[in-house]
Design a protein around this motif. Structure first.
Motif, PDB file in Angstrom:
ATOM      1  N   GLU A 267      10.893   6.714   3.372  1.00  0.00           N
ATOM      2  CA  GLU A 267      11.396   7.622   4.416  1.00  0.00           C
ATOM      3  C   GLU A 267      12.379   6.889   5.321  1.00  0.00           C
ATOM      4  O   GLU A 267      13.416   7.438   5.696  1.00  0.00           O
ATOM      5  CB  GLU A 267      10.231   8.187   5.229  1.00  0.00           C
ATOM      6  CG  GLU A 267       9.417   9.197   4.447  1.00  0.00           C
ATOM      7  CD  GLU A 267       8.127   9.612   5.140  1.00  0.00           C
ATOM      8  OE1 GLU A 267       7.707   8.940   6.116  1.00  0.00           O
ATOM      9  OE2 GLU A 267       7.525  10.592   4.668  1.00  0.00           O
TER      10      GLU A 267
ATOM     11  N   ASN B 124      -2.321   4.050  -5.911  1.00  0.00           N
ATOM     12  CA  ASN B 124      -1.749   2.857  -5.281  1.00  0.00           C
ATOM     13  C   ASN B 124      -1.027   1.951  -6.278  1.00  0.00           C
ATOM     14  O   ASN B 124      -1.038   0.733  -6.118  1.00  0.00           O
ATOM     15  CB  ASN B 124      -2.856   2.079  -4.551  1.00  0.00           C
ATOM     16  CG  ASN B 124      -2.341   1.381  -3.320  1.00  0.00           C
ATOM     17  OD1 ASN B 124      -1.375   1.823  -2.705  1.00  0.00           O
ATOM     18  ND2 ASN B 124      -2.980   0.285  -2.962  1.00  0.00           N
TER      19      ASN B 124
ATOM     20  N   THR C 139       3.356   9.992  -2.431  1.00  0.00           N
ATOM     21  CA  THR C 139       2.915   8.937  -3.349  1.00  0.00           C
ATOM     22  C   THR C 139       1.690   9.425  -4.111  1.00  0.00           C
ATOM     23  O   THR C 139       1.008  10.363  -3.700  1.00  0.00           O
ATOM     24  CB  THR C 139       2.576   7.640  -2.586  1.00  0.00           C
ATOM     25  OG1 THR C 139       1.567   7.935  -1.622  1.00  0.00           O
ATOM     26  CG2 THR C 139       3.801   7.050  -1.917  1.00  0.00           C
TER      27      THR C 139
ATOM     28  N   ARG D 220       5.500   4.846   1.362  1.00  0.00           N
ATOM     29  CA  ARG D 220       6.003   6.127   1.857  1.00  0.00           C
ATOM     30  C   ARG D 220       6.846   5.922   3.119  1.00  0.00           C
ATOM     31  O   ARG D 220       7.957   6.457   3.235  1.00  0.00           O
ATOM     32  CB  ARG D 220       4.840   7.090   2.130  1.00  0.00           C
ATOM     33  CG  ARG D 220       5.281   8.497   2.470  1.00  0.00           C
ATOM     34  CD  ARG D 220       4.141   9.511   2.564  1.00  0.00           C
ATOM     35  NE  ARG D 220       2.927   9.019   3.159  1.00  0.00           N
ATOM     36  CZ  ARG D 220       1.796   8.758   2.479  1.00  0.00           C
ATOM     37  NH1 ARG D 220       1.738   8.957   1.181  1.00  0.00           N
ATOM     38  NH2 ARG D 220       0.730   8.312   3.106  1.00  0.00           N
ATOM     39  N   ALA D 221       6.378   5.122   4.046  1.00  0.00           N
ATOM     40  CA  ALA D 221       7.124   4.866   5.288  1.00  0.00           C
ATOM     41  C   ALA D 221       8.446   4.162   4.990  1.00  0.00           C
ATOM     42  O   ALA D 221       9.477   4.497   5.594  1.00  0.00           O
ATOM     43  CB  ALA D 221       6.275   4.025   6.241  1.00  0.00           C
TER      44      ALA D 221
ATOM     45  N   PRO E 119       0.827  -1.214   0.000  1.00  0.00           N
ATOM     46  CA  PRO E 119       0.000   0.000   0.000  1.00  0.00           C
ATOM     47  C   PRO E 119       0.860   1.262   0.000  1.00  0.00           C
ATOM     48  O   PRO E 119       1.978   1.280   0.509  1.00  0.00           O
ATOM     49  CB  PRO E 119      -0.795  -0.105   1.311  1.00  0.00           C
ATOM     50  CG  PRO E 119      -0.676  -1.525   1.738  1.00  0.00           C
ATOM     51  CD  PRO E 119       0.611  -2.041   1.176  1.00  0.00           C
ATOM     52  N   LYS E 120       0.294   2.336  -0.530  1.00  0.00           N
ATOM     53  CA  LYS E 120       1.078   3.558  -0.688  1.00  0.00           C
ATOM     54  C   LYS E 120       1.573   4.128   0.630  1.00  0.00           C
ATOM     55  O   LYS E 120       2.654   4.697   0.687  1.00  0.00           O
ATOM     56  CB  LYS E 120       0.341   4.598  -1.525  1.00  0.00           C
ATOM     57  CG  LYS E 120      -0.905   5.158  -0.924  1.00  0.00           C
ATOM     58  CD  LYS E 120      -1.547   6.142  -1.898  1.00  0.00           C
ATOM     59  CE  LYS E 120      -2.732   6.817  -1.282  1.00  0.00           C
ATOM     60  NZ  LYS E 120      -3.288   7.821  -2.170  1.00  0.00           N
ATOM     61  N   ASP E 121       0.827   3.972   1.715  1.00  0.00           N
ATOM     62  CA  ASP E 121       1.317   4.455   3.013  1.00  0.00           C
ATOM     63  C   ASP E 121       2.537   3.668   3.471  1.00  0.00           C
ATOM     64  O   ASP E 121       3.471   4.227   4.045  1.00  0.00           O
ATOM     65  CB  ASP E 121       0.215   4.383   4.069  1.00  0.00           C
ATOM     66  CG  ASP E 121      -0.895   5.401   3.809  1.00  0.00           C
ATOM     67  OD1 ASP E 121      -0.642   6.396   3.086  1.00  0.00           O
ATOM     68  OD2 ASP E 121      -2.017   5.196   4.315  1.00  0.00           O
ATOM     69  N   ALA E 122       2.538   2.364   3.201  1.00  0.00           N
ATOM     70  CA  ALA E 122       3.693   1.530   3.547  1.00  0.00           C
ATOM     71  C   ALA E 122       4.887   1.871   2.652  1.00  0.00           C
ATOM     72  O   ALA E 122       6.031   1.867   3.115  1.00  0.00           O
ATOM     73  CB  ALA E 122       3.340   0.048   3.425  1.00  0.00           C
TER      74      ALA E 122
END
Length: 178
Positions: A29, A41, A38, A25-26, A20-23
């Motif tokens: 970083e 998806n 991002t 991004r994390a 997933p896009k949040d994962a």
């Protein structure tokens, strides 16, 4: 500091390649990149880095993704100005084909040789126009691609590591990030 737009290949396809896009991004970083964003998806990531080469950026991302996900995630990075050129070339090609229904852009890790570019262009099916510009292969068609388009296994082997987006997504990224 350099900015890159990275394109991840073969994620979120099936049950075993979820990212997933949040994962994403994390993970980016966590790998030391900054100003990470991002878009949808499908693995489109903006980042800033002090790394000096595209290969270094791609390798660092691929190592981080493998460590985080447990499967390889081939990654293809472009500088914003390179992506602007990819989109511009696609707009010119599409303008010459007003009946175009679909416009795909295959983004390549390495620029193909002139011979490979010619082979890719010559190997497409009728009704499909192909334009190879640097590390991008534009495909415009007025129908759904069948066998023989740039997505075929044979041509994928010729082009090497690649991922495909449509022109609409790339245009949106240029508007948003470039």
């Amino acid at each position: 500091m350099a900015r890159y737009i990275a394109f991840l290949r073969a994620i979120n396809l099936g049950a075993h390649r979820k990212f997933p896009k949040d994962a994403i991004r994390a993970c980016v970083e966590g790998a030391g990149f900054r100003d990470v964003a991002t878009h949808i998806n499908t693995g489109n990531v903006l980042l800033t880095t002090s790394r000096r080469s595209r290969a270094s950026v791609e390798n660092a991302l691929e190592e981080a993704f493998l460590a985080d996900r447990g499967f390889p995630v081939p990654t293809i990075a472009f500088r914003p100005e390179e992506l602007v050129e990819v989109v511009r070339a696609g707009e010119e090609l599409a303008a010459s084909r007003p009946e175009v229904v679909r416009h795909y852009v295959t983004l390549l890790k390495e620029e193909p040789s002139a011979g490979v570019s010619a082979e890719v262009t010559d190997a497409t099916e009728p009704g499909v126009d192909v334009l190879v510009v640097g590390r991008a292969v534009h495909v415009v068609t007025d129908h759904v691609l069948g066998q023989g388009g740039p997505q075929s296994d044979r041509l994928e082997r010729l082009l090497g590591v690649a991922t495909t987006r449509n022109q609409t997504v790339l245009s949106a990224l240029v508007q948003k990030w470039c």
